[in-house]
Design a protein around this motif. Structure first.
Motif, PDB file in Angstrom:
ATOM      1  N   ILE A  26      48.246 -48.965  35.638  1.00 51.73           N
ATOM      2  CA  ILE A  26      49.561 -48.219  35.237  1.00 51.73           C
ATOM      3  C   ILE A  26      49.265 -47.184  34.527  1.00 51.73           C
ATOM      4  N   GLY A  27      50.149 -45.973  35.016  1.00 52.19           N
ATOM      5  CA  GLY A  27      49.943 -44.644  33.955  1.00 52.19           C
ATOM      6  C   GLY A  27      48.877 -43.961  34.139  1.00 52.19           C
ATOM      7  N   ARG A  28      47.858 -44.273  34.939  1.00 57.53           N
ATOM      8  CA  ARG A  28      46.710 -43.590  35.091  1.00 57.53           C
ATOM      9  C   ARG A  28      46.681 -42.599  36.290  1.00 57.53           C
ATOM     10  N   ARG A  29      46.157 -41.429  36.059  1.00 53.79           N
ATOM     11  CA  ARG A  29      46.130 -40.145  37.240  1.00 53.79           C
ATOM     12  C   ARG A  29      44.826 -39.542  36.814  1.00 53.79           C
ATOM     13  N   TYR A  30      44.238 -38.812  37.985  1.00 54.49           N
ATOM     14  CA  TYR A  30      42.982 -38.603  37.793  1.00 54.49           C
ATOM     15  C   TYR A  30      42.767 -37.104  38.520  1.00 54.49           C
ATOM     16  N   PRO A  31      41.719 -36.329  37.761  1.00 53.74           N
ATOM     17  CA  PRO A  31      41.422 -35.039  38.476  1.00 53.74           C
ATOM     18  C   PRO A  31      40.821 -35.343  39.816  1.00 53.74           C
ATOM     19  N   VAL A  32      40.692 -34.176  40.748  1.00 56.99           N
ATOM     20  CA  VAL A  32      40.322 -34.427  41.992  1.00 56.99           C
ATOM     21  C   VAL A  32      39.102 -33.401  42.412  1.00 56.99           C
ATOM     22  N   VAL A  33      38.109 -33.624  43.101  1.00 55.80           N
ATOM     23  CA  VAL A  33      37.277 -32.678  43.614  1.00 55.80           C
ATOM     24  C   VAL A  33      37.020 -32.620  45.016  1.00 55.80           C
ATOM     25  N   TYR A  34      37.141 -31.552  45.512  1.00 56.17           N
ATOM     26  CA  TYR A  34      37.002 -31.480  47.101  1.00 56.17           C
ATOM     27  C   TYR A  34      35.543 -31.110  47.433  1.00 56.17           C
ATOM     28  N   LEU A  35      34.955 -31.894  48.424  1.00 58.20           N
ATOM     29  CA  LEU A  35      33.570 -31.506  48.475  1.00 58.20           C
ATOM     30  C   LEU A  35      33.588 -31.162  50.002  1.00 58.20           C
ATOM     31  N   GLN A  36      32.659 -30.261  50.151  1.00 56.63           N
ATOM     32  CA  GLN A  36      32.264 -29.717  51.596  1.00 56.63           C
ATOM     33  C   GLN A  36      31.272 -30.716  52.185  1.00 56.63           C
ATOM     34  N   ASP A  37      31.021 -30.513  53.536  1.00 55.69           N
ATOM     35  CA  ASP A  37      29.749 -31.029  54.267  1.00 55.69           C
ATOM     36  C   ASP A  37      30.220 -32.779  54.255  1.00 55.69           C
ATOM     37  N   ASP A  38      31.209 -33.207  54.375  1.00 53.29           N
ATOM     38  CA  ASP A  38      31.481 -34.280  54.489  1.00 53.29           C
ATOM     39  C   ASP A  38      31.075 -35.424  53.131  1.00 53.29           C
ATOM     40  N   GLY A  39      31.096 -34.394  52.123  1.00 49.87           N
ATOM     41  CA  GLY A  39      30.737 -35.219  50.771  1.00 49.87           C
ATOM     42  C   GLY A  39      29.393 -35.813  50.700  1.00 49.87           C
ATOM     43  N   GLU A  40      28.553 -35.091  51.471  1.00 57.38           N
ATOM     44  CA  GLU A  40      27.108 -35.674  51.337  1.00 57.38           C
ATOM     45  C   GLU A  40      26.509 -35.925  49.783  1.00 57.38           C
ATOM     46  N   MET A  41      26.757 -34.939  49.014  1.00 50.06           N
ATOM     47  CA  MET A  41      26.125 -35.058  47.624  1.00 50.06           C
ATOM     48  C   MET A  41      26.732 -36.138  46.946  1.00 50.06           C
ATOM     49  N   LEU A  42      28.062 -36.476  47.216  1.00 53.35           N
ATOM     50  CA  LEU A  42      28.712 -37.812  46.703  1.00 53.35           C
ATOM     51  C   LEU A  42      27.986 -38.882  47.306  1.00 53.35           C
ATOM     52  N   GLU A  43      27.568 -39.087  48.394  1.00 52.22           N
ATOM     53  CA  GLU A  43      27.228 -40.246  49.004  1.00 52.22           C
ATOM     54  C   GLU A  43      25.611 -40.577  48.668  1.00 52.22           C
ATOM     55  N   ASP A  44      25.064 -39.432  48.132  1.00 57.62           N
ATOM     56  CA  ASP A  44      23.718 -39.655  47.605  1.00 57.62           C
ATOM     57  C   ASP A  44      23.804 -39.960  46.068  1.00 57.62           C
ATOM     58  N   ASN A  45      24.868 -40.070  45.454  1.00 52.82           N
ATOM     59  CA  ASN A  45      24.792 -40.174  43.796  1.00 52.82           C
ATOM     60  C   ASN A  45      25.932 -41.315  43.301  1.00 52.82           C
ATOM     61  N   PHE A  46      26.483 -42.041  44.350  1.00 52.07           N
ATOM     62  CA  PHE A  46      27.462 -43.195  43.890  1.00 52.07           C
ATOM     63  C   PHE A  46      26.870 -43.732  42.490  1.00 52.07           C
ATOM     64  N   ASN A  47      25.940 -44.631  42.628  1.00 48.50           N
ATOM     65  CA  ASN A  47      25.551 -45.282  41.371  1.00 48.50           C
ATOM     66  C   ASN A  47      25.245 -44.233  40.194  1.00 48.50           C
ATOM     67  N   TYR A  48      24.689 -43.230  40.213  1.00 45.93           N
ATOM     68  CA  TYR A  48      24.216 -42.420  39.102  1.00 45.93           C
ATOM     69  C   TYR A  48      25.789 -41.947  38.489  1.00 45.93           C
ATOM     70  N   LEU A  49      26.676 -41.360  39.460  1.00 40.13           N
ATOM     71  CA  LEU A  49      28.042 -40.877  38.867  1.00 40.13           C
ATOM     72  C   LEU A  49      28.648 -41.797  37.945  1.00 40.13           C
ATOM     73  N   GLU A  50      28.556 -43.123  38.498  1.00 39.31           N
ATOM     74  CA  GLU A  50      29.245 -44.397  37.813  1.00 39.31           C
ATOM     75  C   GLU A  50      28.747 -44.618  36.513  1.00 39.31           C
ATOM     76  N   HIS A  51      27.324 -44.443  36.746  1.00 36.58           N
ATOM     77  CA  HIS A  51      26.500 -44.587  35.166  1.00 36.58           C
ATOM     78  C   HIS A  51      27.192 -43.398  34.197  1.00 36.58           C
ATOM     79  N   LEU A  52      27.450 -42.287  34.617  1.00 32.19           N
ATOM     80  CA  LEU A  52      27.993 -41.333  33.878  1.00 32.19           C
ATOM     81  C   LEU A  52      29.149 -41.392  33.427  1.00 32.19           C
ATOM     82  N   ILE A  53      30.248 -42.129  34.222  1.00 31.43           N
ATOM     83  CA  ILE A  53      31.585 -42.435  33.958  1.00 31.43           C
ATOM     84  C   ILE A  53      31.403 -43.268  32.931  1.00 31.43           C
ATOM     85  N   ILE A  54      30.776 -44.638  33.098  1.00 32.74           N
ATOM     86  CA  ILE A  54      30.477 -45.767  32.155  1.00 32.74           C
ATOM     87  C   ILE A  54      30.125 -45.288  30.759  1.00 32.74           C
TER      88      ILE A  54
END
Length: 244
Positions: A26-54
Motif C-alpha cells: 500500500i502506498g508504493r509506486r515505482y520508477p519505470v524503465v522501457y527497454l528495447q529488444d524485448d528486454g534481453e539485458m534484463l533477462e540476463d541480469n535478474f539475479n544481480y539486479l535484485e542483489h543491487l536492490i537488496i
C-alpha cells in the motif's frame, strides 16, 4: 528471483514486465524503465539486479521490455541505404515507434501498474540500434524520458552525430549514461568501423550542450566488443547511474 516477471501482448507487441519485490504494498509506486529488444539485458541480469536492490545500490524499479517488429525499421530515426549489397535498407520508422511507445504503451503501463509517471522517474534504455532509438527518444520526448541509457548506441548511423549537433541544449532534467567497448567496429570495413570515435564525438557534443559530470556518465572497456555479452554486462551500471 524475488520479483515477478510476466509476458503480455499489447497491440501486437510482446512486452516483458518485471515488478519488484515489494510491488503491491500500500502506498508504493515505482520508477519505470522501457527497454528495447524485448528486454534481453534484463533477462540476463535478474539475479544481480535484485542483489543491487537488496543492498540499496539501486531503487526498486518496474522494467518493461518491448519487442520490435523490425529493428531496422523501428529503431532507425530516418531512412538510410543498406551498408552492403544484398542487405535491406534501413526503414527510418523510429518516430512512429516512439509515438506508439509514448502514446499507447506507456499509458497502458501507467494505468495498469503502480508507476511514478513523471520524466524524472521514467527511463529508456537500449543497446546498439536500441541505444540509438533511446537517444532519439531523449530528443523527441524530453518531457517524457528523463533517464537515458545508451549502451553501445549506433552513433555510426548516417546523419546521427550531425543531428545531435543541431538540437537544442535545454534538457536540464535528463541524466544520460553512455558506454562503448574499445574494440567495437574493429573488424568492420564500412562506416561501422568508426563506432568508437563517433561515440566519443557524441559524448563531446553532449558535454558542449551542458551535460556535465552530474548529468552524463561515459564509460568504456578495453576488451569490449559489440555483442550481447558486453551489452548485458553494462546494463546494471547504466541503471545505477540513471536511478542509483
Amino acid at each position: 528471483m524475488e520479483g515477478t516477471y510476466r509476458r503480455k501482448e499489447f497491440n501486437g507487441r510482446r512486452l516483458g514486465i518485471y515488478t519488484p519485490m515489494s510491488y503491491g504494498q500500500i502506498g508504493r509506486r515505482y520508477p519505470v524503465v522501457y527497454l528495447q529488444d524485448d528486454g534481453e539485458m534484463l533477462e540476463d541480469n535478474f539475479n544481480y539486479l535484485e542483489h543491487l536492490i537488496i543492498t540499496k545500490e539501486l531503487p526498486e524499479l518496474i522494467l518493461v521490455g518491448i519487442s520490435p517488429h523490425d529493428r531496422n525499421h523501428d529503431y532507425t530515426p530516418w531512412p538510410s541505404p543498406a551498408l552492403m549489397s544484398g542487405w535491406r535498407d534501413f526503414g527510418g520508422g523510429g518516430g512512429e515507434y516512439l509515438s506508439e511507445l509514448v502514446h499507447s504503451i506507456k499509458p497502458c503501463i501507467d494505468s495498469g501498474y503502480l508507476t511514478l509517471p513523471g520524466p524524472e522517474h521514467t527511463g529508456i534504455c537500449g543497446s546498439s540500434f536500441g541505444g540509438m532509438i533511446s537517444l532519439y527518444a531523449s530528443y523527441l520526448y524530453p518531457d517524457i524520458f528523463g533517464r537515458i541509457g545508451l549502451i553501445s548506441a549506433s552513433f555510426w548511423y548516417p546523419g546521427l552525430v550531425e543531428y545531435m549537433r543541431q538540437q537544442a541544449a535545454d534538457r536540464p532534467d535528463q541524466r544520460i549514461y553512455m558506454y562503448v567497448g574499445e574494440l567495437e567496429g574493429l573488424y568492420k570495413t564500412n562506416i561501422q568501423r568508426q563506432m568508437v570515435p563517433l561515440t566519443r564525438q557524441a559524448h563531446t557534443i553532449l558535454q558542449d550542450q551542458g551535460f556535465d559530470e552530474r548529468l552524463l556518465r561515459f564509460e568504456t572497456s578495453p576488451e569490449g566488443t559489440h555483442d550481447r555479452a558486453f551489452f548485458s554486462r553494462q546494463f546494471p551500471a547504466a541503471l545505477k547511474w540513471m536511478f542509483g
